[in-house]
Scaffold this motif. Sequence first.
Motif, PDB file in Angstrom:
ATOM      1  N   LEU A  40       4.136   6.070  12.291  1.00 49.32           N
ATOM      2  CA  LEU A  40       3.344   5.044  12.684  1.00 49.32           C
ATOM      3  C   LEU A  40       2.637   5.101  12.671  1.00 49.32           C
ATOM      4  CD1 LEU A  40       5.218   5.507  16.611  1.00 49.32           C
ATOM      5  CD2 LEU A  40       6.167   4.076  14.783  1.00 49.32           C
ATOM      6  N   ASN A  41       1.285   4.140  12.224  1.00 46.88           N
ATOM      7  CA  ASN A  41      -0.192   3.205  11.328  1.00 46.88           C
ATOM      8  C   ASN A  41      -0.551   2.347  11.930  1.00 46.88           C
ATOM      9  OD1 ASN A  41       0.884   5.517   9.198  1.00 46.88           O
ATOM     10  ND2 ASN A  41       2.469   3.722   9.002  1.00 46.88           N
ATOM     11  N   THR A  42      -1.757   2.238  12.882  1.00 56.06           N
ATOM     12  CA  THR A  42      -2.712   2.251  12.790  1.00 56.06           C
ATOM     13  C   THR A  42      -3.935   2.083  12.069  1.00 56.06           C
ATOM     14  OG1 THR A  42      -2.039   2.385  15.843  1.00 56.06           O
ATOM     15  CG2 THR A  42      -3.893   1.002  14.830  1.00 56.06           C
ATOM     16  N   GLN A  87     -14.651  -5.051   2.044  1.00 54.32           N
ATOM     17  CA  GLN A  87     -15.123  -3.884   1.007  1.00 54.32           C
ATOM     18  C   GLN A  87     -14.282  -3.556   0.125  1.00 54.32           C
ATOM     19  OE1 GLN A  87     -19.030  -1.728   2.212  1.00 54.32           O
ATOM     20  NE2 GLN A  87     -18.154  -2.956   4.106  1.00 54.32           N
ATOM     21  N   ARG A  88     -12.392  -3.903   0.585  1.00 57.00           N
ATOM     22  CA  ARG A  88     -11.757  -4.006   0.249  1.00 57.00           C
ATOM     23  C   ARG A  88     -11.227  -2.016   0.574  1.00 57.00           C
ATOM     24  NH1 ARG A  88     -10.934  -4.159  -5.665  1.00 57.00           N
ATOM     25  NH2 ARG A  88      -8.448  -4.128  -5.155  1.00 57.00           N
ATOM     26  N   MET A  89     -11.243  -1.540   1.475  1.00 54.93           N
ATOM     27  CA  MET A  89     -11.481  -0.356   1.752  1.00 54.93           C
ATOM     28  C   MET A  89     -10.160  -0.922   3.568  1.00 54.93           C
ATOM     29  SD  MET A  89     -15.426   0.697   2.026  1.00 54.93           S
ATOM     30  CE  MET A  89     -14.937   2.284   2.931  1.00 54.93           C
ATOM     31  N   ALA A  90     -10.066   0.696   3.503  1.00 52.52           N
ATOM     32  CA  ALA A  90      -8.993   0.571   4.853  1.00 52.52           C
ATOM     33  C   ALA A  90      -8.939   2.011   5.141  1.00 52.52           C
ATOM     34  CB  ALA A  90      -7.543   0.243   4.100  1.00 52.52           C
ATOM     35  N   VAL A  91      -9.302   1.878   6.806  1.00 58.39           N
ATOM     36  CA  VAL A  91      -8.997   3.391   8.138  1.00 58.39           C
ATOM     37  C   VAL A  91      -7.735   3.463   8.782  1.00 58.39           C
ATOM     38  CG1 VAL A  91     -10.090   4.084   9.879  1.00 58.39           C
ATOM     39  CG2 VAL A  91     -11.463   2.865   8.409  1.00 58.39           C
ATOM     40  N   ARG A  92      -6.993   3.740   8.967  1.00 52.07           N
ATOM     41  CA  ARG A  92      -5.650   4.327   9.510  1.00 52.07           C
ATOM     42  C   ARG A  92      -5.839   5.328  10.496  1.00 52.07           C
ATOM     43  NH1 ARG A  92      -1.768   4.944   4.772  1.00 52.07           N
ATOM     44  NH2 ARG A  92      -1.699   6.982   4.567  1.00 52.07           N
ATOM     45  N   GLU A  93      -5.181   4.974  11.523  1.00 54.19           N
ATOM     46  CA  GLU A  93      -4.623   6.534  11.999  1.00 54.19           C
ATOM     47  C   GLU A  93      -3.377   6.317  12.154  1.00 54.19           C
ATOM     48  OE1 GLU A  93      -7.679   7.969  15.551  1.00 54.19           O
ATOM     49  OE2 GLU A  93      -5.896   7.142  15.772  1.00 54.19           O
ATOM     50  N   ARG A  94      -2.328   7.528  11.245  1.00 54.24           N
ATOM     51  CA  ARG A  94      -1.321   7.972  11.362  1.00 54.24           C
ATOM     52  C   ARG A  94      -0.473   8.403  11.891  1.00 54.24           C
ATOM     53  NH1 ARG A  94       1.335   7.581   5.010  1.00 54.24           N
ATOM     54  NH2 ARG A  94       1.327   5.411   5.568  1.00 54.24           N
ATOM     55  N   ARG A  95       0.363   8.685  13.779  1.00 53.97           N
ATOM     56  CA  ARG A  95       1.096   9.221  13.831  1.00 53.97           C
ATOM     57  C   ARG A  95       2.683   9.613  13.066  1.00 53.97           C
ATOM     58  NH1 ARG A  95       3.377   8.357  18.793  1.00 53.97           N
ATOM     59  NH2 ARG A  95       2.831   6.168  18.568  1.00 53.97           N
ATOM     60  N   VAL A  96       2.968  11.253  12.876  1.00 49.32           N
ATOM     61  CA  VAL A  96       3.334  11.588  12.520  1.00 49.32           C
ATOM     62  C   VAL A  96       4.139  12.962  13.345  1.00 49.32           C
ATOM     63  CG1 VAL A  96       5.129  13.221  10.588  1.00 49.32           C
ATOM     64  CG2 VAL A  96       2.984  11.415   9.713  1.00 49.32           C
ATOM     65  N   GLY A  97       5.167  12.182  14.399  1.00 51.32           N
ATOM     66  CA  GLY A  97       5.736  13.711  14.900  1.00 51.32           C
ATOM     67  C   GLY A  97       4.774  14.065  16.245  1.00 51.32           C
ATOM     68  N   ARG A  98       4.383  14.707  16.468  1.00 49.56           N
ATOM     69  CA  ARG A  98       2.878  15.052  17.227  1.00 49.56           C
ATOM     70  C   ARG A  98       1.716  15.119  16.455  1.00 49.56           C
ATOM     71  NH1 ARG A  98       5.253  19.887  21.406  1.00 49.56           N
ATOM     72  NH2 ARG A  98       7.510  18.866  21.947  1.00 49.56           N
ATOM     73  N   ARG A  99       1.723  14.736  15.058  1.00 47.74           N
ATOM     74  CA  ARG A  99       0.571  14.665  14.820  1.00 47.74           C
ATOM     75  C   ARG A  99      -0.385  14.203  14.494  1.00 47.74           C
ATOM     76  NH1 ARG A  99      -0.115  17.189   8.746  1.00 47.74           N
ATOM     77  NH2 ARG A  99       2.150  15.870   8.513  1.00 47.74           N
ATOM     78  N   THR A 100      -1.433  13.497  14.282  1.00 52.40           N
ATOM     79  CA  THR A 100      -2.148  12.140  13.868  1.00 52.40           C
ATOM     80  C   THR A 100      -3.049  12.611  12.406  1.00 52.40           C
ATOM     81  OG1 THR A 100      -2.212  11.725  16.727  1.00 52.40           O
ATOM     82  CG2 THR A 100      -4.340  10.511  14.661  1.00 52.40           C
ATOM     83  N   LEU A 101      -2.838  12.019  11.832  1.00 49.55           N
ATOM     84  CA  LEU A 101      -3.770  11.695  10.046  1.00 49.55           C
ATOM     85  C   LEU A 101      -4.531  10.245  10.475  1.00 49.55           C
ATOM     86  CD1 LEU A 101      -0.682  12.491   8.397  1.00 49.55           C
ATOM     87  CD2 LEU A 101      -2.416  14.776   9.059  1.00 49.55           C
ATOM     88  N   LEU A 102      -5.984  11.323  10.050  1.00 52.04           N
ATOM     89  CA  LEU A 102      -6.921   9.438   9.609  1.00 52.04           C
ATOM     90  C   LEU A 102      -7.163   9.644   8.492  1.00 52.04           C
ATOM     91  CD1 LEU A 102      -9.159   7.771  10.911  1.00 52.04           C
ATOM     92  CD2 LEU A 102     -11.055  10.100  10.717  1.00 52.04           C
ATOM     93  N   THR A 103      -7.058   8.650   7.871  1.00 49.70           N
ATOM     94  CA  THR A 103      -7.263   8.528   6.503  1.00 49.70           C
ATOM     95  C   THR A 103      -8.024   7.210   6.098  1.00 49.70           C
ATOM     96  OG1 THR A 103      -4.612   8.709   6.396  1.00 49.70           O
ATOM     97  CG2 THR A 103      -5.616   7.676   4.640  1.00 49.70           C
ATOM     98  N   VAL A 104      -8.530   7.271   4.887  1.00 54.79           N
ATOM     99  CA  VAL A 104      -9.244   6.307   4.275  1.00 54.79           C
ATOM    100  C   VAL A 104      -9.217   5.912   3.562  1.00 54.79           C
ATOM    101  CG1 VAL A 104     -12.138   6.423   3.907  1.00 54.79           C
ATOM    102  CG2 VAL A 104     -11.659   7.035   5.274  1.00 54.79           C
ATOM    103  N   LYS A 105      -9.332   5.025   2.295  1.00 52.40           N
ATOM    104  CA  LYS A 105      -8.816   4.616   1.043  1.00 52.40           C
ATOM    105  C   LYS A 105      -9.845   3.535   0.655  1.00 52.40           C
ATOM    106  CE  LYS A 105      -3.895   5.201   1.089  1.00 52.40           C
ATOM    107  NZ  LYS A 105      -2.227   4.931   0.671  1.00 52.40           N
TER     108      LYS A 105
END
Length: 519
Positions: free
Chosen positions: A36-38, A50-68
């Motif tokens: 589940l990604n926002t 600027q062709r960038m992306a900031v995403r929060e990803r929920r995987v089970g109980r974990r939340t990951l912050l991603t910058v591309k």
Amino acid sequence: MSLETELKLELHPQDLPRLLAHPLLMAQPPRRERLLNTYFDTSTLNLRAQRMAVRERRVGRRTLLTVKTAGTSVGGLSRRGEWEATTRPGAFDFAALVDDEALAQQLIRVAWQLVPVFRTDFTRRTWLIAHGSGQVELALDQGFIATGSRRQPILELELELLAGPVDALLDLAHTLALGRKGQAAEGLRLLPANRSKAERGYALFMGERAQPQKAAPLQLDPRMHPVQAFRAAALGCLSHLQANEDGVCQPGADGSPPDPEFVHQARVALRRLRTGLRLFQPHLPRRFARHWASEWKQLANELGDARNWDVFATEWLPGLLAELSPDPASTHQMDALLGWVKSERHAAGERAATALGDSAHALRLLAFTRAVLSLPPADPPPGTPWPDVGLARWAHDTLRQGHAGLRREARKARRLGPEGRHELRIALKKLRYSQEFLGSLLPPKRLARSAAALADAQALLGGLNDLSTAQGLLAQAPATLAPAIVARLQEGLQQRLDTGLQALPAMEEALEQTSTPWH
């Protein structure tokens, strides 16, 4: 930061069972997880700009912050920077995540402005596959992108290179696309995708429909080897082609034909690609150049009919019909003729869509990307200077020969008539596209003057060719279908052709003295 190298492929829904039945995937059970990604951005979409992306990803109980960050993408193969770490929901700790200080500060300044823009919800099935000398993570994503009440399905395959050469990634994709029997005739519709989920999500959020795309300018380093210059040019043409493929394959919002510019730009991409193969042919393996020239010519021919009917139906026919005197008695015949034109145009468009949407084209794209990237010499690693092998001098010599050939063809065209004009039009296209490929090595002002002269001449000759083609299409009308109206339309086409022919002598004379784009 990790530098992510992945290949993204869109899968046709009907081919999903066959992909899952492939021996490489049947050999091991996949790992399954729901993601589940926002995606976040400012209200002015600063990150998108600027062709960038900031995403929060929920995987089970974990939340990951991603910058591309922005990267390169061609033939579905992309390289880009990525940072990812565990986080708390809503805690944009970019200082801890991003090790590029300038980028981290840039993100920190806008962190308080970030709001949800769109989300993705999909199930990912993952396999780890050793293929050749490479290690690849293969992920099959199935779900949807959503923003507000709008949704768009996701069904794509991502192959991420964990170790080994890029060729292993492309070879695995080709192996999967051939299907479980390994035969091209039973291949899967696995089409390379240059748009990420983030790009698709932004387009959905903005309500944007695909727009026809022109070729991007090509920047060459004068120290490149000609093969390296060809690689940059060929992959640029491939990006140009792929940017317009969806528009060719998808009808308008109301079921109307696609924008004719999509087919036009797809054909321009193919003409430029074929010109590149001829231009750099002395430096390319003979078998490679011959094979791919034939492959791309065949595809161009399959799109040519659609373009011809588009031009006739949208550029010539409305003006011709407006010149006809209204005649209530012939209304039925007129409707029948227009129905026939619409039907022929639709059929040609369907053939073009099939040519770009079938498994043979998917295999062609993968094979060409792999072949181009494998050509020696390889590009130097990022940050490494190019060894100077005299590309600029070769470019000047090649274009001198092209301009000399154009002047010869212009003189011949004045003597030979229609046959000479055809050869002149071909010479013009080749020279114009060659100058576009090599333009970054030439003086800008002189290049602009030369390019304008070639474009004007090509427009005149192209218009005359379109008129002759329109006459041929109209001649295909059944003999019993509005013969009087057809005859009058043919007269109108001939009048336009005669008018255009009157401008030829001055144009051909001007071409004999075309300015050259060098000092």
